[in-house]
Design a protein around this motif. Structure first.
Motif, PDB file in Angstrom:
ATOM      1  N   ALA A 259      47.130 -47.415 106.866  1.00  0.00           N
ATOM      2  CA  ALA A 259      45.756 -47.784 106.550  1.00  0.00           C
ATOM      3  C   ALA A 259      45.759 -48.901 105.516  1.00  0.00           C
ATOM      4  CB  ALA A 259      45.002 -46.580 106.002  1.00  0.00           C
ATOM      5  N   SER A 260      44.901 -49.892 105.713  1.00  0.00           N
ATOM      6  CA  SER A 260      44.829 -51.002 104.772  1.00  0.00           C
ATOM      7  C   SER A 260      44.549 -50.495 103.363  1.00  0.00           C
ATOM      8  CB  SER A 260      43.719 -51.970 105.190  1.00  0.00           C
ATOM      9  OG  SER A 260      43.594 -53.010 104.255  1.00  0.00           O
ATOM     10  N   GLY A 261      45.280 -51.034 102.405  1.00  0.00           N
ATOM     11  CA  GLY A 261      45.151 -50.600 101.019  1.00  0.00           C
ATOM     12  C   GLY A 261      46.490 -50.741 100.314  1.00  0.00           C
ATOM     13  N   THR A 262      46.621 -50.060  99.195  1.00  0.00           N
ATOM     14  CA  THR A 262      47.847 -50.135  98.405  1.00  0.00           C
ATOM     15  C   THR A 262      49.076 -49.751  99.212  1.00  0.00           C
ATOM     16  OG1 THR A 262      46.557 -49.549  96.444  1.00  0.00           O
ATOM     17  CG2 THR A 262      48.925 -49.336  96.264  1.00  0.00           C
ATOM     18  N   ALA A 263      48.902 -48.806 100.138  1.00  0.00           N
ATOM     19  CA  ALA A 263      50.043 -48.304 100.909  1.00  0.00           C
ATOM     20  C   ALA A 263      50.727 -49.393 101.740  1.00  0.00           C
ATOM     21  CB  ALA A 263      49.609 -47.164 101.817  1.00  0.00           C
ATOM     22  N   THR A 264      50.003 -50.449 102.106  1.00  0.00           N
ATOM     23  CA  THR A 264      50.644 -51.519 102.882  1.00  0.00           C
ATOM     24  C   THR A 264      51.705 -52.225 102.044  1.00  0.00           C
ATOM     25  OG1 THR A 264      48.983 -53.195 102.257  1.00  0.00           O
ATOM     26  CG2 THR A 264      48.542 -51.882 104.225  1.00  0.00           C
ATOM     27  N   LEU A 265      51.418 -52.413 100.768  1.00  0.00           N
ATOM     28  CA  LEU A 265      52.392 -53.050  99.877  1.00  0.00           C
ATOM     29  C   LEU A 265      53.546 -52.105  99.579  1.00  0.00           C
ATOM     30  CD1 LEU A 265      53.228 -55.463  98.223  1.00  0.00           C
ATOM     31  CD2 LEU A 265      51.702 -54.705  96.388  1.00  0.00           C
ATOM     32  N   GLU A 266      53.251 -50.826  99.374  1.00  0.00           N
ATOM     33  CA  GLU A 266      54.319 -49.847  99.155  1.00  0.00           C
ATOM     34  C   GLU A 266      55.264 -49.806 100.352  1.00  0.00           C
ATOM     35  OE1 GLU A 266      52.532 -46.294  96.484  1.00  0.00           O
ATOM     36  OE2 GLU A 266      51.426 -46.698  98.318  1.00  0.00           O
ATOM     37  N   THR A 267      54.704 -49.825 101.542  1.00  0.00           N
ATOM     38  CA  THR A 267      55.522 -49.787 102.763  1.00  0.00           C
ATOM     39  C   THR A 267      56.436 -51.000 102.836  1.00  0.00           C
ATOM     40  OG1 THR A 267      53.775 -48.551 103.907  1.00  0.00           O
ATOM     41  CG2 THR A 267      55.410 -49.648 105.285  1.00  0.00           C
ATOM     42  N   ALA A 268      55.908 -52.167 102.480  1.00  0.00           N
ATOM     43  CA  ALA A 268      56.712 -53.387 102.484  1.00  0.00           C
ATOM     44  C   ALA A 268      57.816 -53.329 101.430  1.00  0.00           C
ATOM     45  CB  ALA A 268      55.820 -54.606 102.242  1.00  0.00           C
ATOM     46  N   ILE A 297      43.259 -58.686 105.069  1.00  0.00           N
ATOM     47  CA  ILE A 297      42.837 -57.481 104.346  1.00  0.00           C
ATOM     48  C   ILE A 297      44.014 -56.755 103.708  1.00  0.00           C
ATOM     49  CG2 ILE A 297      40.795 -57.143 105.788  1.00  0.00           C
ATOM     50  CD1 ILE A 297      42.334 -54.795 107.136  1.00  0.00           C
ATOM     51  N   SER A 298      45.219 -56.965 104.211  1.00  0.00           N
ATOM     52  CA  SER A 298      46.362 -56.241 103.642  1.00  0.00           C
ATOM     53  C   SER A 298      46.941 -57.012 102.457  1.00  0.00           C
ATOM     54  CB  SER A 298      47.450 -56.027 104.699  1.00  0.00           C
ATOM     55  OG  SER A 298      48.193 -57.205 104.909  1.00  0.00           O
ATOM     56  N   LEU A 299      47.398 -56.268 101.447  1.00  0.00           N
ATOM     57  CA  LEU A 299      47.970 -56.891 100.259  1.00  0.00           C
ATOM     58  C   LEU A 299      49.202 -57.717 100.586  1.00  0.00           C
ATOM     59  CD1 LEU A 299      47.620 -54.072  97.568  1.00  0.00           C
ATOM     60  CD2 LEU A 299      46.520 -56.310  97.553  1.00  0.00           C
ATOM     61  N   VAL A 300      49.973 -57.275 101.555  1.00  0.00           N
ATOM     62  CA  VAL A 300      51.180 -58.014 101.946  1.00  0.00           C
ATOM     63  C   VAL A 300      50.815 -59.434 102.373  1.00  0.00           C
ATOM     64  CG1 VAL A 300      53.124 -58.114 103.567  1.00  0.00           C
ATOM     65  CG2 VAL A 300      52.394 -55.910 102.629  1.00  0.00           C
ATOM     66  N   ASN A 301      49.850 -59.536 103.267  1.00  0.00           N
ATOM     67  CA  ASN A 301      49.439 -60.851 103.768  1.00  0.00           C
ATOM     68  C   ASN A 301      48.723 -61.678 102.701  1.00  0.00           C
ATOM     69  OD1 ASN A 301      50.488 -60.109 106.243  1.00  0.00           O
ATOM     70  ND2 ASN A 301      48.530 -59.476 107.097  1.00  0.00           N
ATOM     71  N   LEU A 302      47.931 -61.020 101.854  1.00  0.00           N
ATOM     72  CA  LEU A 302      47.218 -61.737 100.796  1.00  0.00           C
ATOM     73  C   LEU A 302      48.190 -62.367  99.801  1.00  0.00           C
ATOM     74  CD1 LEU A 302      44.296 -59.243 100.116  1.00  0.00           C
ATOM     75  CD2 LEU A 302      44.042 -61.618 100.831  1.00  0.00           C
ATOM     76  N   ILE A 303      49.190 -61.601  99.389  1.00  0.00           N
ATOM     77  CA  ILE A 303      50.158 -62.115  98.421  1.00  0.00           C
ATOM     78  C   ILE A 303      51.006 -63.228  99.031  1.00  0.00           C
ATOM     79  CG2 ILE A 303      52.202 -61.531  97.038  1.00  0.00           C
ATOM     80  CD1 ILE A 303      50.958 -58.694  96.760  1.00  0.00           C
ATOM     81  N   MET A 304      51.395 -63.062 100.275  1.00  0.00           N
ATOM     82  CA  MET A 304      52.218 -64.065 100.951  1.00  0.00           C
ATOM     83  C   MET A 304      51.395 -65.238 101.469  1.00  0.00           C
ATOM     84  SD  MET A 304      55.417 -63.255 100.829  1.00  0.00           S
ATOM     85  CE  MET A 304      56.180 -64.101 102.219  1.00  0.00           C
ATOM     86  N   ARG A 336      61.062 -58.084 114.540  1.00  0.00           N
ATOM     87  CA  ARG A 336      61.363 -57.202 113.414  1.00  0.00           C
ATOM     88  C   ARG A 336      62.105 -57.965 112.309  1.00  0.00           C
ATOM     89  NH1 ARG A 336      61.950 -51.429 113.145  1.00  0.00           N
ATOM     90  NH2 ARG A 336      63.316 -50.778 111.434  1.00  0.00           N
ATOM     91  N   SER A 337      63.037 -58.812 112.714  1.00  0.00           N
ATOM     92  CA  SER A 337      63.830 -59.580 111.751  1.00  0.00           C
ATOM     93  C   SER A 337      62.952 -60.548 110.958  1.00  0.00           C
ATOM     94  CB  SER A 337      64.938 -60.342 112.485  1.00  0.00           C
ATOM     95  OG  SER A 337      65.681 -61.117 111.582  1.00  0.00           O
ATOM     96  N   ARG A 338      61.982 -61.155 111.636  1.00  0.00           N
ATOM     97  CA  ARG A 338      61.077 -62.075 110.938  1.00  0.00           C
ATOM     98  C   ARG A 338      60.287 -61.340 109.868  1.00  0.00           C
ATOM     99  NH1 ARG A 338      56.152 -62.496 110.509  1.00  0.00           N
ATOM    100  NH2 ARG A 338      55.669 -61.096 112.225  1.00  0.00           N
ATOM    101  N   MET A 339      59.781 -60.164 110.209  1.00  0.00           N
ATOM    102  CA  MET A 339      59.012 -59.384 109.243  1.00  0.00           C
ATOM    103  C   MET A 339      59.879 -58.994 108.044  1.00  0.00           C
ATOM    104  SD  MET A 339      56.712 -55.903 109.835  1.00  0.00           S
ATOM    105  CE  MET A 339      55.816 -56.623 111.217  1.00  0.00           C
ATOM    106  N   MET A 340      61.111 -58.588 108.309  1.00  0.00           N
ATOM    107  CA  MET A 340      61.999 -58.194 107.220  1.00  0.00           C
ATOM    108  C   MET A 340      62.344 -59.389 106.327  1.00  0.00           C
ATOM    109  SD  MET A 340      62.238 -54.981 107.653  1.00  0.00           S
ATOM    110  CE  MET A 340      63.661 -54.280 106.860  1.00  0.00           C
TER     111      MET A 340
END
Length: 370
Positions: A259-268, A297-304, A336-340
């Motif tokens: 779910a979009s939120g802090t957990a997206t960054l934790e997962t990354a 909306i996800s912190l991962v994408n916002l920061i990057m 998968r490799s690109r995401m990592m």
């Protein structure tokens, strides 16, 4: 000193607990009173109200629960006035906390705001109000410093407290055995911590499970709910719900639906490939699309500042779309490799742990100068 903290959701409880721990290390006389959760309560002090009674997400949801919100605000203001803390520490949760900040400022209390309201996303003129009612603002995202500077406001950048939480994590080496999980790769399901999130997202998440028979799905349960609450969604499926074990779950996961939120960054930060999902009340989403001025909306994408993880929002948050994305994450090695690789760049941008310690030191510094 006397510290009054206000956190209104699970992420705030986590960051509040780590901040309290850091404050205790620097102030042996620290006294705490707070709105928060189980993690903050474990650090000591008095829990006045649990965030489970406060977290309403979305424009319509807020309107429907306005009476409860107003009662919580009135109660919080009265409790702060009665206790007279040396410093008020507000943690994220801006709809509620900015009103508390204004009350506290009008009553000559020192107001410290930890984790900036996301005013850069919509209605940026709220910065002017923040300048007026907040004495010290502590930001956790790198781009926020320049944003506030452009509005003539000096802030303290302390780094991201999630790095503290991840660094402090001690993995359970027997996680699989202790939870009686089969010898399959794990797909973690993180449907959020609010009832509205879980009820809208978990059914879509669970819809994909039959398409991945070689994987074991596991739900990260929010501490404010019971297993019985989750069981209504997973009738007939062998899917465990684990509480207070999200980091262990991510530490053992092959992929995740989050779910979009802090957990997206934790997962990354745990290097788990993910698909981000979000579904809200149609009217709330319609309003948000009119006023929100961000690309992601996800912190991962916002920061990057680019699309690292797929975001499936509203009508796109459907079982078939989640299945297709999950299939790419698991079976497409290049994808998968690109995401990592992007996660590696994210780690560099995030910097090193220490946000809780830096914030605690600054709060004590400002409070003693008051």
């Amino acid at each position: 000193m006397k510290y009054y903290l206000v956190a209104g959701e699970a992420s705030g409880d986590l960051h509040g607990a780590n901040l309290m721990k850091a404050l205790k290390e620097r102030d042996e006389q620290a006294e705490f009173r707070f709105f928060g959760g189980d993690l903050m309560q474990a650090e000591g002090g008095t829990l006045v109200k649990h965030y489970a009674d406060m977290a309403f997400m979305g424009f319509i949801e807020v309107v429907l629960n306005l009476n409860a919100i107003l009662k919580n605000l009135k109660f919080c203001k009265a409790d702060i006035a009665a206790w007279q803390p040396d410093v008020l520490i507000l943690i994220d949760f801006p709809g509620f906390n900015l009103k508390i900040a204004e009350f506290a400022k009008n009553n000559n209390l020192l107001v410290c705001y930890y984790i900036s309201p996301k005013v850069w996303a919509w209605n940026q003129k709220r910065v002017l109000k923040i300048k007026r009612i907040v004495d010290h603002l502590f930001c956790i995202l790198p781009f926020e410093v320049d944003f506030y500077k452009a509005w003539g406001m000096e802030v303290d950048y302390v780094g991201n407290p999630l790095l503290d939480a991840v660094a402090a994590f001690k993995p359970d080496e027997n996680f699989i055995i202790n939870n009686k999980l089969p010898p399959k790769k794990i797909i973690a399901l993180l449907p959020g911590s609010r009832k509205q999130e879980i009820s809208r997202l978990l059914p879509e998440m669970l819809g994909v499970t039959d398409q991945f028979p070689n994987h074991q799905f596991v739900i990260a349960g929010a501490p404010s709910f019971t297993e019985d609450y989750y069981r209504q969604f997973i009738i007939g499926k062998d899917i465990p719900v684990l509480f207070n074990a999200t980091y262990d779950l991510l530490n053992n996961a092959d992929a995740a639906i989050v779910a979009s939120g802090t957990a997206t960054l934790e997962t990354a930060l745990f290097n788990v490939p993910q698909v981000v999902v979000y579904k809200g009340h149609p009217v709330s989403i319609g309003i948000a699309r009119l006023v929100v001025k961000i690309k992601f909306i996800s912190l991962v994408n916002l920061i990057m500042d680019k699309l690292v993880v797929k975001e499936l929002i509203q009508q796109d948050c459907a079982t078939e779309n989640i299945t297709a994305e999950l299939d790419k994450i698991i079976d497409n090695k290049n994808y998968r490799s690109r995401m990592m690789g992007d996660y590696d760049e994210l780690d560099v941008k995030m910097g090193t742990p220490g946000a809780s310690a830096k914030t605690a030191a600054l709060i004590i510094k400002y409070a003693t100068k008051k």
